[in-house]
Scaffold this active site. Structure first.
Site, PDB file in Angstrom:
ATOM      1  N   GLY A 220       0.802  -1.245  -0.068  1.00 41.86           N
ATOM      2  CA  GLY A 220      -0.060   0.001  -0.210  1.00 41.86           C
ATOM      3  C   GLY A 220       0.797   1.268   0.012  1.00 41.86           C
ATOM      4  O   GLY A 220       2.087   1.350   0.101  1.00 41.86           O
ATOM      5  N   HIS A 221       0.133   2.224  -0.167  1.00 50.71           N
ATOM      6  CA  HIS A 221       0.624   3.403  -0.418  1.00 50.71           C
ATOM      7  C   HIS A 221       1.660   4.094   1.074  1.00 50.71           C
ATOM      8  O   HIS A 221       1.165   3.952   2.029  1.00 50.71           O
ATOM      9  CB  HIS A 221      -0.248   4.796  -0.311  1.00 50.71           C
ATOM     10  CG  HIS A 221      -1.051   4.872   0.799  1.00 50.71           C
ATOM     11  ND1 HIS A 221      -0.852   5.907   1.675  1.00 50.71           N
ATOM     12  CD2 HIS A 221      -2.437   4.512   0.942  1.00 50.71           C
ATOM     13  CE1 HIS A 221      -1.865   5.778   2.738  1.00 50.71           C
ATOM     14  NE2 HIS A 221      -2.902   5.013   2.338  1.00 50.71           N
TER      15      HIS A 221
END
Length: 314
Positions: A220-221
């Site tokens: 994820g980011h």
């Protein structure tokens, strides 16, 4: 995200149609969401849960929807909807252009790197020397890839962060936060087939030198993975996670957001990690705990029917 040149508070306030609270002579040098702010950054806050965090952060200019006395060294810009004001600034300084060909003219590719057929490479991507990029890989704008990197077929580097604001009026929906960060892959990393690594919301998602990632892994980011980590197939890692050096994650491990896994930790297959783990230990189960204790717990749970039968006859 760094701005191309400093921007005055007055220009920002005019652009987002807000009112300045505090020093009107400040200048912004970057835009960042609250997890990645630095001195000089514009950030935003729109919920009472995060007002104190934002006001005590490193941000210099804060878009906010409630009036406060500005802390020393900060300027507040009062706006009706800080989230939308922030997105408007990101769109202005980081405009989106839809790709029209497989490889952008601005791409930089190092000597000895081989690119397979049907590989998409976006604007301002940098790829180092002696890399091997297999067919059907997608590399979004502004990604940075080091030397001696291998990326297998079907992997997507730099897709948008999974980051939304829930709206309930005038109708129920999720509003997307615009991503303007990057993915940075350091030297000697290998990434398996069909992996997805999201760009940072406003900063970098980083894969450290020498890390090896199996197939079907999601990262994820704004997650930062250290050096020489091993990540097996079907691992899912949420946003803003810190994984320190030499960590091993075995198959189907799931890791929640905003936590840290310490150096040389090992998380065994199918474990779930909802909170931070200390380094140098082996973990198992959900919630993931030290494996030796978790196995003992499972052994006792299996004995419950036997113990119950004995208790019933007392």
């Amino acid at each position: 995200m760094q701005l191309p040149a400093p921007v005055s508070v007055k220009w920002i306030a005019d652009f987002v149609q807000g009112n300045i609270l505090g020093d009107a002579a400040q200048q912004a040098t970057g835009i960042n969401e609250i997890h990645r702010v630095q001195h000089g950054d514009i950030s935003f806050v729109d919920h009472e849960k995060y007002y104190r965090i934002a006001l005590q952060s490193a941000a210099t200019i804060i878009l906010i929807n409630q009036e406060f006395e500005p802390p020393s060294g900060k300027t507040l810009i009062l706006v009706e909807d800080p989230f939308r004001a922030y997105n408007r600034l990101v769109r202005y300084f980081h405009p989106f252009s839809f790709p029209e060909k497989l490889q952008a003219d601005s791409v930089q590719i190092g000597e000895g790197t081989r690119i397979g057929p049907q590989v998409f490479i976006g604007e301002h991507v940098q790829i180092g020397k002696n890399c091997l990029i297999y067919p059907h890989v997608t590399i979004y704008d502004h990604c940075v890839i080091g030397n001696d990197v291998i990326i297998h077929s079907g992997t997507v580097i730099g897709a948008d962060a999974f980051y939304y604001k829930k709206r309930t009026t005038p109708e129920w929906k999720y509003e997307k936060m615009i991503s303007c960060g990057r993915v940075v892959i350091e030297d000697e990393v290998e990434i398996g087939a069909q992996c997805t690594i999201d760009k940072g919301v406003s900063g970098d998602t980083i894969i450290g030198r020498g890390t090896k990632i199996d197939n079907l892994v999601h990262i994820g980011h704004d997650t930062r993975i250290g050096k020489a980590c091993l990540i097996a197939a079907q691992v899912g890692i949420a946003g803003t996670v810190v994984i320190e050096d030499h960590v091993t994650l075995w198959g189907q491990v799931g890791i929640s957001k905003d936590l840290t896994i310490g150096r040389e930790a090992v998380v065994l297959a199918q474990s779930g990690v909802p909170s931070s783990l200390k380094g140098g230990q082996t973990y198992f189960g959900y919630p993931a705990e030290e494996a030796r204790y978790k196995r003992r717990e499972i052994a006792w749970i299996k004995r419950i029917p036997e113990i119950w039968e004995k208790v019933k006859h007392l």
